[in-house]
Design an enzyme around this catalytic site. Structure first.
Site, PDB file in Angstrom:
ATOM      1  CG  ASP A 148       1.518  -2.927  10.068  1.00 14.70           C
ATOM      2  OD1 ASP A 148       2.399  -2.267   9.466  1.00 14.70           O
ATOM      3  OD2 ASP A 148       0.739  -3.695   9.484  1.00 14.70           O
ATOM      4  CG  ASP A 183       4.177  -6.962   7.512  1.00 17.90           C
ATOM      5  OD1 ASP A 183       3.539  -6.555   6.522  1.00 17.90           O
ATOM      6  OD2 ASP A 183       3.624  -7.509   8.490  1.00 17.90           O
ATOM      7  NE  ARG A 209      -2.342  -4.378  -1.058  1.00 17.23           N
ATOM      8  CZ  ARG A 209      -1.987  -3.650  -0.001  1.00 17.23           C
ATOM      9  NH1 ARG A 209      -0.898  -3.948   0.658  1.00 17.23           N
ATOM     10  NH2 ARG A 209      -2.715  -2.635   0.386  1.00 17.23           N
ATOM     11  N   GLY A 246       0.841  -1.209   0.000  1.00 19.66           N
ATOM     12  CA  GLY A 246       0.000   0.000   0.000  1.00 19.66           C
ATOM     13  C   GLY A 246       0.869   1.250   0.000  1.00 19.66           C
ATOM     14  CB  THR A 277       2.945   0.700   6.046  1.00 17.68           C
ATOM     15  OG1 THR A 277       1.589   0.467   6.471  1.00 17.68           O
ATOM     16  CG2 THR A 277       3.848   0.343   7.211  1.00 17.68           C
ATOM     17  NE  ARG A 299      -1.345  -4.928   7.127  1.00 14.23           N
ATOM     18  CZ  ARG A 299      -0.234  -5.621   6.913  1.00 14.23           C
ATOM     19  NH1 ARG A 299      -0.267  -6.644   6.064  1.00 14.23           N
ATOM     20  NH2 ARG A 299       0.895  -5.329   7.515  1.00 14.23           N
ATOM     21  CG  ASP A 303      -1.534  -0.304   7.968  1.00 14.50           C
ATOM     22  OD1 ASP A 303      -2.443   0.532   7.844  1.00 14.50           O
ATOM     23  OD2 ASP A 303      -1.368  -1.268   7.194  1.00 14.50           O
TER      24      ASP A 303
HETATM   25  O1  F6P Z   1      -1.579  -1.304   4.627  1.00 19.28           O
HETATM   26  C1  F6P Z   1      -2.183  -0.105   4.290  1.00 19.28           C
HETATM   27  C2  F6P Z   1      -3.668  -0.288   4.135  1.00 19.28           C
HETATM   28  O2  F6P Z   1      -4.221   0.959   3.784  1.00 19.28           O
HETATM   29  C3  F6P Z   1      -4.389  -0.855   5.350  1.00 19.28           C
HETATM   30  O3  F6P Z   1      -4.605   0.096   6.354  1.00 19.28           O
HETATM   31  C4  F6P Z   1      -5.651  -1.377   4.718  1.00 19.28           C
HETATM   32  O4  F6P Z   1      -6.182  -2.446   5.471  1.00 19.28           O
HETATM   33  C5  F6P Z   1      -5.176  -1.864   3.376  1.00 19.28           C
HETATM   34  O5  F6P Z   1      -3.957  -1.200   3.106  1.00 19.28           O
HETATM   35  C6  F6P Z   1      -6.125  -1.600   2.246  1.00 19.28           C
HETATM   36  O6  F6P Z   1      -5.608  -2.183   1.113  1.00 19.28           O
HETATM   37  P1  F6P Z   1      -6.138  -1.889  -0.362  1.00 19.28           P
HETATM   38  O7  F6P Z   1      -5.689  -0.539  -0.758  1.00 19.28           O
HETATM   39  O8  F6P Z   1      -5.493  -2.966  -1.176  1.00 19.28           O
HETATM   40  O9  F6P Z   1      -7.632  -1.969  -0.297  1.00 19.28           O
END
Ligand code: F6P
Length: 319
Positions: A129, A103, A72, A11, A125, A171, A127
């Protein structure tokens, strides 16, 4: 080492551009050639490379998103994908790669390192995390975005005497909810790291209602579950007007804050220095304001724990 690559993966996060800029400019300053790898590991497998010069990163420090784009990538998780990636890098003469991401991206970087490509991770990120670093690039901006949104929601919540549940990203981590919730004076914060009960939420709401408070903000981390479903359960019990706002991807965009720009610039520059010093499979972290180099495999294996002191404090202050 003569040539290094840089990619962003997973992300996107505000500040990734500032990190790319730092890698490119520090790399060139140190006499390296720097190659941008577009669209994360997918671009790596496709050989989507672009030579970076000083001008290629001009005018980006203040921009959200990532000029290298991101993805991804499932194919890179296979052994065949990783072998293929090493072939692409070797053919281009890239000996080291700076991976800016979370990660999942670092797990890929560890695999590249095992196959002879030096890698250094820069945690990017929203998050927050990742174990081994107090903060990740993008977290501060995301928290500020949430604060701005919740402040606006509070205006209308007060006018209409409503209770709002605001779902924020993160997340499986509660860091965004914790920091933003504390900073917004949220009456309740729900995070995946702490159990909650509907009984207790209702009790808190009723207690504040009794002392005349007619509006409330509950900040809910997405890792807890759907804010919509939680709101339904509370509504059944209290019968007041309630609304749910899911902030969503607004939290991933926008111009990075000063804190994120400075962090990204420092971390990107240090990643280049680590590669030049011969390090590999290392992640740059920040601990007590000092940059550190930690083992990347260790960082992804260790569970991240948010600062639960913030949780306790927020509860006391929102009494
Ligand atoms: O890891 C960053 C994040 O924005 C999280 O907070 C969220 O759960 C996820 O990515 C959303 O992913 P996507 O953009 O693939 O919907």
């Amino acid at each position: 080492m003569q040539t290094i690559g840089v990619l962003t993966s997973g992300g996107d996060a505000p500040g990734m551009n500032a990190a790319i800029r730092a890698v490119v400019r520090m790399g060139i300053y140190r006499g390296l050639k720097v190659v941008g790898i577009r669209k994360g590991y997918s671009g790596l497998l496709a050989g989507d490379f672009v030579d970076m010069d000083l001008g290629s990163v001009a005018d980006i420090i203040h921009r959200g998103g990532t000029i290298l784009q991101t993805a991804r990538c499932e194919a890179f998780k296979t052994e065949e994908g990783q072998r293929h990636a090493v072939e692409k890098l070797t053919a281009r003469g890239i000996e080291g790669v700076v991976v800016i991401g979370g990660d999942g991206s670092f797990r890929g970087a560890v695999e590249l390192a095992k196959r002879g490509i030096a890698t250094v991770g820069v945690p990017g990120t929203i998050d927050n995390d990742i174990a081994g670093t107090d903060t990740t690039i993008g977290f501060d901006t995301a928290v500020n975005t949430v604060i701005e949104a919740v402040d606006k929601i509070r205006d209308t919540a007060t006018s209409h005497e409503r209770t709002f549940l605001v779902e924020v990203m993160g997340r499986r981590a509660g860091d965004i909810a914790l920091s933003a919730g504390l900073a917004c004076g949220a009456e309740t914060i729900l995070i995946p790291e702490e159990e909650y009960s509907i009984d207790e939420i209702v009790e808190r709401l009723e207690r504040s209602f009794k002392r005349g408070k007619r509006h409330s903000i509950l900040v809910v981390a997405e890792g807890v579950g759907s804010a919509m479903a939680i709101a339904d359960k509370i509504r059944e019990r209290i019968g007041w007007e309630m609304r749910v706002t899911v902030l969503g991807h607004i939290q991933r965009g926008g111009s990075p804050t000063a804190a994120d720009r400075v962090l990204a610039s420092r971390m990107g520059a240090m990643a280049v220095e680590l590669l030049l010093q011969g390090h590999s499979a290392k992640m740059v972290g920040i601990q007590n304001r000092r940059l550190v180099a930690i083992d990347m495999e260790d960082a992804v294996a260790r569970p991240h724990r948010p600062d639960l002191g913030l949780f306790d404090l927020a509860r006391i202050l929102a009494i």
